[in-house]
Write a protein that holds these residues in place. Structure first.
Motif, PDB file in Angstrom:
ATOM      1  N   VAL A 166       0.857  -1.192   0.000  1.00 28.30           N
ATOM      2  CA  VAL A 166       0.000   0.000   0.000  1.00 28.30           C
ATOM      3  C   VAL A 166       0.892   1.240   0.000  1.00 28.30           C
ATOM      4  O   VAL A 166       1.881   1.316   0.731  1.00 28.30           O
ATOM      5  N   THR A 167       0.528   2.227  -0.818  1.00 29.17           N
ATOM      6  CA  THR A 167       1.334   3.440  -0.916  1.00 29.17           C
ATOM      7  C   THR A 167       0.796   4.552  -0.015  1.00 29.17           C
ATOM      8  O   THR A 167      -0.360   4.501   0.442  1.00 29.17           O
ATOM      9  N   VAL A 168       1.627   5.556   0.188  1.00 32.81           N
ATOM     10  CA  VAL A 168       1.204   6.722   0.958  1.00 32.81           C
ATOM     11  C   VAL A 168       0.005   7.388   0.281  1.00 32.81           C
ATOM     12  O   VAL A 168      -0.959   7.792   0.942  1.00 32.81           O
ATOM     13  N   GLY A 169       0.047   7.474  -1.040  1.00 29.79           N
ATOM     14  CA  GLY A 169      -1.050   8.081  -1.778  1.00 29.79           C
ATOM     15  C   GLY A 169      -2.359   7.337  -1.604  1.00 29.79           C
ATOM     16  O   GLY A 169      -3.435   7.958  -1.506  1.00 29.79           O
ATOM     17  N   GLN A 170      -2.297   6.022  -1.577  1.00 24.70           N
ATOM     18  CA  GLN A 170      -3.510   5.238  -1.364  1.00 24.70           C
ATOM     19  C   GLN A 170      -4.036   5.420   0.051  1.00 24.70           C
ATOM     20  O   GLN A 170      -5.257   5.433   0.276  1.00 24.70           O
ATOM     21  N   LEU A 171      -3.153   5.635   0.996  1.00 27.63           N
ATOM     22  CA  LEU A 171      -3.593   5.834   2.375  1.00 27.63           C
ATOM     23  C   LEU A 171      -4.333   7.161   2.521  1.00 27.63           C
ATOM     24  O   LEU A 171      -5.373   7.223   3.193  1.00 27.63           O
ATOM     25  N   ILE A 172      -3.850   8.229   1.872  1.00 31.23           N
ATOM     26  CA  ILE A 172      -4.489   9.538   2.063  1.00 31.23           C
ATOM     27  C   ILE A 172      -5.691   9.748   1.143  1.00 31.23           C
ATOM     28  O   ILE A 172      -6.356  10.789   1.232  1.00 31.23           O
ATOM     29  N   THR A 173      -5.989   8.766   0.292  1.00 27.31           N
ATOM     30  CA  THR A 173      -7.246   8.805  -0.476  1.00 27.31           C
ATOM     31  C   THR A 173      -8.211   7.732   0.010  1.00 27.31           C
ATOM     32  O   THR A 173      -9.267   7.526  -0.590  1.00 27.31           O
ATOM     33  N   MET A 174      -7.849   7.045   1.082  1.00 30.43           N
ATOM     34  CA  MET A 174      -8.680   5.986   1.664  1.00 30.43           C
ATOM     35  C   MET A 174      -8.999   4.894   0.653  1.00 30.43           C
ATOM     36  O   MET A 174     -10.140   4.428   0.543  1.00 30.43           O
ATOM     37  N   THR A 175      -7.967   4.476  -0.056  1.00 29.17           N
ATOM     38  CA  THR A 175      -8.097   3.396  -1.035  1.00 29.17           C
ATOM     39  C   THR A 175      -7.056   2.306  -0.772  1.00 29.17           C
ATOM     40  O   THR A 175      -6.537   1.700  -1.697  1.00 29.17           O
ATOM     41  N   SER A 176      -6.766   2.055   0.490  1.00 26.04           N
ATOM     42  CA  SER A 176      -5.716   1.086   0.837  1.00 26.04           C
ATOM     43  C   SER A 176      -6.088  -0.341   0.457  1.00 26.04           C
ATOM     44  O   SER A 176      -5.209  -1.176   0.255  1.00 26.04           O
ATOM     45  N   GLY A 177      -7.401  -0.632   0.399  1.00 27.87           N
ATOM     46  CA  GLY A 177      -7.842  -1.994   0.136  1.00 27.87           C
ATOM     47  C   GLY A 177      -7.850  -2.883   1.358  1.00 27.87           C
ATOM     48  O   GLY A 177      -8.241  -4.047   1.286  1.00 27.87           O
ATOM     49  N   VAL A 178      -7.434  -2.347   2.517  1.00 34.67           N
ATOM     50  CA  VAL A 178      -7.420  -3.124   3.758  1.00 34.67           C
ATOM     51  C   VAL A 178      -8.845  -3.202   4.306  1.00 34.67           C
ATOM     52  O   VAL A 178      -9.596  -2.229   4.305  1.00 34.67           O
ATOM     53  N   LYS A 179      -9.221  -4.371   4.793  1.00 36.02           N
ATOM     54  CA  LYS A 179     -10.559  -4.588   5.310  1.00 36.02           C
ATOM     55  C   LYS A 179     -10.782  -3.754   6.567  1.00 36.02           C
ATOM     56  O   LYS A 179      -9.939  -3.729   7.468  1.00 36.02           O
ATOM     57  N   TRP A 180     -11.921  -3.093   6.615  1.00 38.45           N
ATOM     58  CA  TRP A 180     -12.209  -2.206   7.747  1.00 38.45           C
ATOM     59  C   TRP A 180     -13.708  -2.080   7.919  1.00 38.45           C
ATOM     60  O   TRP A 180     -14.430  -1.791   6.979  1.00 38.45           O
ATOM     61  N   ASN A 181     -14.172  -2.271   9.132  1.00 39.06           N
ATOM     62  CA  ASN A 181     -15.586  -2.143   9.457  1.00 39.06           C
ATOM     63  C   ASN A 181     -15.805  -0.836  10.204  1.00 39.06           C
ATOM     64  O   ASN A 181     -15.327  -0.648  11.312  1.00 39.06           O
ATOM     65  N   GLU A 182     -16.540   0.076   9.572  1.00 43.43           N
ATOM     66  CA  GLU A 182     -16.756   1.418  10.107  1.00 43.43           C
ATOM     67  C   GLU A 182     -18.132   1.562  10.770  1.00 43.43           C
ATOM     68  O   GLU A 182     -18.617   2.667  10.967  1.00 43.43           O
ATOM     69  N   ASP A 183     -18.749   0.445  11.153  1.00 42.73           N
ATOM     70  CA  ASP A 183     -20.093   0.482  11.721  1.00 42.73           C
ATOM     71  C   ASP A 183     -20.039   0.883  13.192  1.00 42.73           C
ATOM     72  O   ASP A 183     -19.683   0.089  14.055  1.00 42.73           O
ATOM     73  N   TYR A 184     -20.438   2.128  13.465  1.00 44.08           N
ATOM     74  CA  TYR A 184     -20.343   2.641  14.830  1.00 44.08           C
ATOM     75  C   TYR A 184     -21.378   2.018  15.760  1.00 44.08           C
ATOM     76  O   TYR A 184     -21.275   2.152  16.984  1.00 44.08           O
ATOM     77  N   THR A 185     -22.380   1.338  15.214  1.00 42.49           N
ATOM     78  CA  THR A 185     -23.390   0.708  16.065  1.00 42.49           C
ATOM     79  C   THR A 185     -22.965  -0.679  16.531  1.00 42.49           C
ATOM     80  O   THR A 185     -23.608  -1.276  17.387  1.00 42.49           O
ATOM     81  N   ASP A 186     -21.875  -1.202  15.961  1.00 39.47           N
ATOM     82  CA  ASP A 186     -21.403  -2.547  16.271  1.00 39.47           C
ATOM     83  C   ASP A 186     -20.210  -2.455  17.210  1.00 39.47           C
ATOM     84  O   ASP A 186     -19.141  -1.957  16.839  1.00 39.47           O
ATOM     85  N   LEU A 187     -20.375  -2.939  18.434  1.00 37.55           N
ATOM     86  CA  LEU A 187     -19.295  -2.856  19.417  1.00 37.55           C
ATOM     87  C   LEU A 187     -18.101  -3.719  19.039  1.00 37.55           C
ATOM     88  O   LEU A 187     -17.018  -3.569  19.607  1.00 37.55           O
ATOM     89  N   ASN A 188     -18.288  -4.622  18.085  1.00 33.95           N
ATOM     90  CA  ASN A 188     -17.173  -5.446  17.617  1.00 33.95           C
ATOM     91  C   ASN A 188     -16.563  -4.920  16.324  1.00 33.95           C
ATOM     92  O   ASN A 188     -15.690  -5.559  15.734  1.00 33.95           O
ATOM     93  N   SER A 189     -17.020  -3.758  15.864  1.00 32.30           N
ATOM     94  CA  SER A 189     -16.464  -3.186  14.639  1.00 32.30           C
ATOM     95  C   SER A 189     -15.061  -2.662  14.896  1.00 32.30           C
ATOM     96  O   SER A 189     -14.657  -2.406  16.033  1.00 32.30           O
ATOM     97  N   ASP A 190     -14.313  -2.481  13.811  1.00 27.83           N
ATOM     98  CA  ASP A 190     -12.949  -1.957  13.933  1.00 27.83           C
ATOM     99  C   ASP A 190     -12.940  -0.572  14.562  1.00 27.83           C
ATOM    100  O   ASP A 190     -12.121  -0.267  15.426  1.00 27.83           O
ATOM    101  N   VAL A 191     -13.870   0.273  14.126  1.00 25.57           N
ATOM    102  CA  VAL A 191     -13.864   1.642  14.625  1.00 25.57           C
ATOM    103  C   VAL A 191     -14.172   1.702  16.113  1.00 25.57           C
ATOM    104  O   VAL A 191     -13.766   2.637  16.805  1.00 25.57           O
TER     105      VAL A 191
END
Length: 394
Positions: A166-191
């Motif tokens: 993953v490149t720096v550019g992909q990180l700052i455009t949020m296109t890393s391709g890394v799996k991430w769960n952004e569900d704030y209602t789920d206490l088991n989510s990544d966020v």
């Protein structure tokens, strides 16, 4: 989709501070969750974060970038078929500060919620846009060679996981391709779980969590809003420049550009500034951020970021939702609206810096919305900025 993204950011912000009782109607102590503050607690707490949270100071310099007065405007805002004044809008949508700069001159400046010109106000995710700008500064200074550099060059602890390749550019455009769960209602989510404790001594807690995440899609192919990655970029910059983010921001922008007051930047549990959240500054300094970017990234007569950086940073690099083009695109931690020909730094509960570059128009808004983010609240703010634009370019 944008609602989910911003609320998730709010959840992580709240997770930084352990839950506590919120019975009082005054600024809650450090242990309170900002998502649950009452209207009075918002009004008082948003302008007093330096008293509530661990932070570092972003020092101002000796000079102040001038914002002279221009010809004032009196826009009328149309919402739901009804017209209202700016004062009525500010009261209805709990706006603490509204600043409009046209051609370098202030044409509208109003305050509410018992806030004055010298009071800071928290940024929430508006800080992301400053973090990505520091990536540009680090490239200009030679600390980061290129946006094509692997992220692991600057955060070696990430080697051997989903961030390999993953490149720096992909990180700052949020296109890393890394799996991430952004569900704030789920206490088991990544966020809900990232960065809450130091699980590996000597390793930043966000890095410790993120390096365990698997690859989901090919890097660079899909936008996926990841709150954890914005903090990761903050770690990346400070590792590259070997300085705290607050110090580097002061040296490169805050002091030489001429911000009028010190800012503060809230820290994570390990004492590192949150790359994705929570600076506090005056309303006019929000406006000066807009002016810095609009002016091509120069401060004190020097080019702080590469000459092409601000144009590239505020251009769309990936659609937010390919199925809904009206959702716009994403730049280097900037939201891009091609239809309105604008770009924005956005934070929950109504924080924004909206710029119409062709009109040389910057609009800074601070608020204490009753909800972190809703389509109705966003639509109302869009109506306000549209009315201001119409009045400003007559």
């Amino acid at each position: 989709m944008m609602l989910k993204m911003k609320l998730a950011m709010a959840a992580m912000t709240a997770a930084l501070l352990p839950a506590a009782a919120l019975a009082q109607e005054t600024p809650p102590p450090i242990g309170a969750s900002v998502l649950m503050w009452s209207p009075d607690q918002q009004k008082d707490g948003y302008k007093a974060m330096e008293k509530l949270a661990a932070h570092k100071v972003v020092a101002r310099g000796a000079k102040v970038f001038p914002l002279p007065a221009g010809k004032t405007i009196d826009p009328k805002v149309s919402i739901g078929g009804k017209e209202m004044s700016v004062e009525a809008y500010m009261a209805a949508y709990r706006v603490s500060g509204l600043l409009v700069i046209k051609d370098g001159k202030v044409i509208l400046e109003r305050y509410g919620l018992e806030r004055g010109p010298n009071d800071r106000w928290t940024s929430f995710s508006v800080a992301k846009s400053m973090t990505s700008t520091l990536v540009g500064a680090a490239i200009q200074d030679g600390y980061i060679k290129s946006l094509n550099d692997p992220v692991t060059t600057y955060i070696p602890e990430l080697k051997g996981g989903g961030y390999d390749g993953v490149t720096v550019g992909q990180l700052i455009t949020m296109t890393s391709g890394v799996k991430w769960n952004e569900d704030y209602t789920d206490l088991n989510s990544d966020v809900a779980k990232v960065g809450l404790s130091v699980i590996e001594p000597g390793v930043n807690p966000v890095v410790s969590y993120m390096r365990r995440l698997p690859r989901d899609v090919t890097p660079g192919t899909k936008f996926n809003y990841s709150t954890g990655e914005t903090d990761l970029v903050g770690v990346l910059v400070s590792n590259a420049v070997r300085k705290p983010l607050a110090q580097y921001l002061s040296e490169k922008i805050w002091a030489p550009f001429g911000m009028e007051q010190d800012a503060i930047w809230v820290e994570d549990v390990a004492g590192h500034e949150r790359g994705g959240c929570c600076m506090s500054m005056t309303l006019r300094d929000y406006g000066r951020i807009g002016m810095f970017i609009l002016g091509g990234g120069k401060a004190g007569g020097k080019q702080v970021v590469p000459a092409s950086w601000t144009k590239e940073a505020t251009a769309s690099h990936i659609p937010v939702d390919p199925a809904h083009p009206e959702a716009g695109g994403y730049g280097y931690f900037w939201w891009v609206n091609p239809k309105a020909k604008s770009y924005e730094a956005l934070g929950i509960f109504g924080q924004s810096i909206t710029t119409f570059p062709q009109d040389k128009l910057v609009i800074a808004i601070n608020s204490a919305w009753p909800a972190a983010d809703t389509p109705e609240l966003n639509a109302a703010r869009d109506s306000l900025t549209a009315a201001i634009r119409t009045a400003a370019v007559k």
